[in-house]
Write a protein that holds these residues in place. Structure first.
Motif, PDB file in Angstrom:
ATOM      1  N   ASP A 189      31.689  40.611  13.317  1.00  0.00           N
ATOM      2  CA  ASP A 189      31.537  40.371  14.746  1.00  0.00           C
ATOM      3  C   ASP A 189      30.778  39.044  14.886  1.00  0.00           C
ATOM      4  O   ASP A 189      29.553  39.001  14.868  1.00  0.00           O
ATOM      5  N   PHE A 190      31.520  37.944  14.980  1.00  0.00           N
ATOM      6  CA  PHE A 190      30.915  36.623  14.977  1.00  0.00           C
ATOM      7  C   PHE A 190      29.962  36.415  16.148  1.00  0.00           C
ATOM      8  O   PHE A 190      28.936  35.768  16.006  1.00  0.00           O
ATOM      9  N   GLU A 191      30.283  36.969  17.287  1.00  0.00           N
ATOM     10  CA  GLU A 191      29.402  36.807  18.456  1.00  0.00           C
ATOM     11  C   GLU A 191      28.051  37.457  18.187  1.00  0.00           C
ATOM     12  O   GLU A 191      27.004  36.870  18.450  1.00  0.00           O
ATOM     13  N   SER A 192      28.064  38.648  17.621  1.00  0.00           N
ATOM     14  CA  SER A 192      26.822  39.348  17.298  1.00  0.00           C
ATOM     15  C   SER A 192      26.049  38.606  16.211  1.00  0.00           C
ATOM     16  O   SER A 192      24.828  38.438  16.298  1.00  0.00           O
ATOM     17  N   GLU A 193      26.752  38.151  15.170  1.00  0.00           N
ATOM     18  CA  GLU A 193      26.106  37.420  14.074  1.00  0.00           C
ATOM     19  C   GLU A 193      25.461  36.137  14.595  1.00  0.00           C
ATOM     20  O   GLU A 193      24.343  35.800  14.222  1.00  0.00           O
ATOM     21  N   LEU A 198      20.718  32.954  16.057  1.00  0.00           N
ATOM     22  CA  LEU A 198      20.073  32.108  17.050  1.00  0.00           C
ATOM     23  C   LEU A 198      18.709  32.672  17.442  1.00  0.00           C
ATOM     24  O   LEU A 198      17.729  31.941  17.555  1.00  0.00           O
ATOM     25  N   GLN A 199      18.626  33.978  17.609  1.00  0.00           N
ATOM     26  CA  GLN A 199      17.341  34.612  17.935  1.00  0.00           C
ATOM     27  C   GLN A 199      16.352  34.435  16.790  1.00  0.00           C
ATOM     28  O   GLN A 199      15.168  34.199  17.013  1.00  0.00           O
TER      29      GLN A 199
END
Length: 79
Positions: A9-13, A18-19
């Motif tokens: 899940d690239f969006e989650s990764e 970033l966080q």
């Protein structure tokens, strides 16, 4: 050690990474060797005793003291 799922899940990764990076604001971070051993930065401008330089990857450093630019002759060395 946690295994990565077969489907990423690239969006989650991306959000997690970033966080993680944002959590390090105000702390020392290592620089990629690309900055120190890769193609040299280009001098963009000089404002008084500071300079602006741009790296080939687009990163820009402002307010760099001119004395921090490499000068093997020692011209900028203060005694």
């Amino acid at each position: 050690m946690k295994r990565k799922p077969r489907v990423i899940d690239f969006e989650s990764e991306t959000t997690d990474e970033l966080q993680s990076i944002k959590a390090r604001i105000g702390q020392e971070v290592p620089l990629s060797r690309r900055y120190t051993q890769g193609p040299k930065a280009m001098l963009m401008s000089v404002e008084g005793e500071t300079a602006t330089i741009r790296f080939p990857n687009g990163a820009v450093l402002t307010s760099v003291p001119i004395r921090d630019l490499v000068d093997d002759s020692g011209y900028w060395r203060r005694e």
